[in-house]
Design a protein around this motif. Sequence first.
Motif, PDB file in Angstrom:
ATOM      1  N   LEU A  62       0.763  -1.189   0.154  1.00  0.00           N
ATOM      2  CA  LEU A  62      -0.017   0.048  -0.021  1.00  0.00           C
ATOM      3  C   LEU A  62       0.765   1.278  -0.098  1.00  0.00           C
ATOM      4  CD1 LEU A  62      -3.023  -0.636   2.225  1.00  0.00           C
ATOM      5  CD2 LEU A  62      -2.993  -0.387  -0.246  1.00  0.00           C
ATOM      6  N   ILE A  63       1.840   1.240   0.790  1.00  0.00           N
ATOM      7  CA  ILE A  63       2.473   2.373   0.938  1.00  0.00           C
ATOM      8  C   ILE A  63       3.362   3.024  -0.301  1.00  0.00           C
ATOM      9  CG2 ILE A  63       2.924   2.484   3.363  1.00  0.00           C
ATOM     10  CD1 ILE A  63       5.727   1.438   2.993  1.00  0.00           C
ATOM     11  N   GLY A  64       3.455   1.979  -1.291  1.00  0.00           N
ATOM     12  CA  GLY A  64       4.072   2.376  -2.531  1.00  0.00           C
ATOM     13  C   GLY A  64       3.202   2.629  -3.722  1.00  0.00           C
ATOM     14  N   VAL A  65       1.949   2.565  -3.546  1.00  0.00           N
ATOM     15  CA  VAL A  65       0.980   2.926  -4.756  1.00  0.00           C
ATOM     16  C   VAL A  65       1.154   4.428  -4.911  1.00  0.00           C
ATOM     17  CG1 VAL A  65      -1.513   2.943  -5.451  1.00  0.00           C
ATOM     18  CG2 VAL A  65      -0.468   1.013  -4.093  1.00  0.00           C
ATOM     19  N   VAL A  66       0.841   5.089  -4.358  1.00  0.00           N
ATOM     20  CA  VAL A  66       0.964   6.742  -4.283  1.00  0.00           C
ATOM     21  C   VAL A  66       2.319   7.277  -4.985  1.00  0.00           C
ATOM     22  CG1 VAL A  66       0.595   8.756  -3.504  1.00  0.00           C
ATOM     23  CG2 VAL A  66      -1.044   7.072  -2.873  1.00  0.00           C
ATOM     24  N   PRO A  67       3.292   6.816  -4.258  1.00  0.00           N
ATOM     25  CA  PRO A  67       4.404   7.456  -4.831  1.00  0.00           C
ATOM     26  C   PRO A  67       4.580   6.857  -6.337  1.00  0.00           C
ATOM     27  CG  PRO A  67       4.718   6.667  -2.904  1.00  0.00           C
ATOM     28  CD  PRO A  67       3.458   6.120  -2.828  1.00  0.00           C
ATOM     29  N   TYR A  85      -5.886  12.843 -13.225  1.00  0.00           N
ATOM     30  CA  TYR A  85      -4.806  11.786 -12.425  1.00  0.00           C
ATOM     31  C   TYR A  85      -4.249  12.405 -11.207  1.00  0.00           C
ATOM     32  CZ  TYR A  85      -5.322   8.739 -16.798  1.00  0.00           C
ATOM     33  OH  TYR A  85      -5.653   7.982 -17.874  1.00  0.00           O
ATOM     34  N   GLU A  86      -4.029  13.414 -11.380  1.00  0.00           N
ATOM     35  CA  GLU A  86      -3.365  14.212 -10.174  1.00  0.00           C
ATOM     36  C   GLU A  86      -4.296  14.271  -9.100  1.00  0.00           C
ATOM     37  OE1 GLU A  86      -0.272  17.897  -9.606  1.00  0.00           O
ATOM     38  OE2 GLU A  86      -2.175  18.358 -10.707  1.00  0.00           O
ATOM     39  N   GLU A  87      -5.267  14.558  -9.232  1.00  0.00           N
ATOM     40  CA  GLU A  87      -6.402  14.771  -8.166  1.00  0.00           C
ATOM     41  C   GLU A  87      -6.754  13.409  -7.692  1.00  0.00           C
ATOM     42  OE1 GLU A  87     -11.011  16.193  -8.630  1.00  0.00           O
ATOM     43  OE2 GLU A  87      -9.577  17.782  -9.031  1.00  0.00           O
ATOM     44  N   LYS A  88      -6.988  12.302  -8.726  1.00  0.00           N
ATOM     45  CA  LYS A  88      -7.251  10.892  -8.214  1.00  0.00           C
ATOM     46  C   LYS A  88      -6.186  10.437  -7.173  1.00  0.00           C
ATOM     47  CE  LYS A  88     -11.067  10.207 -10.667  1.00  0.00           C
ATOM     48  NZ  LYS A  88     -12.341  10.135 -10.153  1.00  0.00           N
ATOM     49  N   ILE A  89      -4.924  10.667  -7.652  1.00  0.00           N
ATOM     50  CA  ILE A  89      -3.743  10.364  -6.817  1.00  0.00           C
ATOM     51  C   ILE A  89      -3.702  11.022  -5.194  1.00  0.00           C
ATOM     52  CG2 ILE A  89      -1.249  10.293  -6.646  1.00  0.00           C
ATOM     53  CD1 ILE A  89      -0.983  10.279  -9.633  1.00  0.00           C
ATOM     54  N   VAL A  90      -4.229  12.371  -5.278  1.00  0.00           N
ATOM     55  CA  VAL A  90      -4.110  12.912  -4.063  1.00  0.00           C
ATOM     56  C   VAL A  90      -5.398  12.391  -3.227  1.00  0.00           C
ATOM     57  CG1 VAL A  90      -4.690  15.172  -2.676  1.00  0.00           C
ATOM     58  CG2 VAL A  90      -3.192  15.094  -4.730  1.00  0.00           C
ATOM     59  N   ALA A  91      -6.405  11.980  -3.609  1.00  0.00           N
ATOM     60  CA  ALA A  91      -7.560  11.279  -3.107  1.00  0.00           C
ATOM     61  C   ALA A  91      -7.074   9.856  -2.630  1.00  0.00           C
ATOM     62  CB  ALA A  91      -8.818  11.082  -4.030  1.00  0.00           C
ATOM     63  N   LEU A  92      -6.408   9.127  -3.393  1.00  0.00           N
ATOM     64  CA  LEU A  92      -6.112   7.936  -3.019  1.00  0.00           C
ATOM     65  C   LEU A  92      -5.023   7.896  -1.785  1.00  0.00           C
ATOM     66  CD1 LEU A  92      -6.170   4.761  -3.486  1.00  0.00           C
ATOM     67  CD2 LEU A  92      -4.178   5.127  -5.156  1.00  0.00           C
ATOM     68  N   ASP A  93      -4.123   8.814  -1.987  1.00  0.00           N
ATOM     69  CA  ASP A  93      -3.331   9.267  -0.830  1.00  0.00           C
ATOM     70  C   ASP A  93      -3.957   9.324   0.681  1.00  0.00           C
ATOM     71  OD1 ASP A  93      -0.633   9.457   0.358  1.00  0.00           O
ATOM     72  OD2 ASP A  93      -0.976  11.657   0.481  1.00  0.00           O
ATOM     73  N   THR A  94      -5.119  10.173   0.629  1.00  0.00           N
ATOM     74  CA  THR A  94      -5.747  10.216   1.842  1.00  0.00           C
ATOM     75  C   THR A  94      -6.723   9.099   2.366  1.00  0.00           C
ATOM     76  OG1 THR A  94      -6.374  12.568   1.024  1.00  0.00           O
ATOM     77  CG2 THR A  94      -7.977  11.820   2.719  1.00  0.00           C
ATOM     78  N   ALA A  95      -7.090   8.217   1.309  1.00  0.00           N
ATOM     79  CA  ALA A  95      -7.896   7.148   1.411  1.00  0.00           C
ATOM     80  C   ALA A  95      -7.004   5.911   2.088  1.00  0.00           C
ATOM     81  CB  ALA A  95      -8.359   6.738   0.154  1.00  0.00           C
TER      82      ALA A  95
END
Length: 119
Positions: A62-67, A85-95
């Motif tokens: 999990l910790i490698g997905v967002v990076p 995509y940038e917005e989706k990545i930020v949201a995923l980081d929060t999740a």
Amino acid sequence: MENFANQLVELLYNKENGLLIKYHFNRGLDYHLLDKLYDFLETVKKEWATKQDVPKDVMYQLIGVVPALYHDLSLYEGKQEYYDYEEKIVALDTAVAMCLNPNTNDVHFNKPLKDLGYL
């Protein structure tokens, strides 16, 4: 719990249809697979809600997905989907962070992870 790690690895790294594989090879962010990742996160969030310890094999993935997503975001620069995509990545980081939130009364913990977006 080891099944969770195997499910996650398959979802992210399947040679033909892995979320990170497709994204890395410039085939876009597969929203269907992203939804499956959110379903996975909801499952582990519930499973881990009252636990003090979480499985390292799942967290390692999990910790490698967002990076990984951020690292390859430049592949999409200049394309229409870049900012989505940038917005989706930020949201995923929060999740992902909410899966580890020890405060189960946190207003954000109790929202569906797909709906968190920018806090």
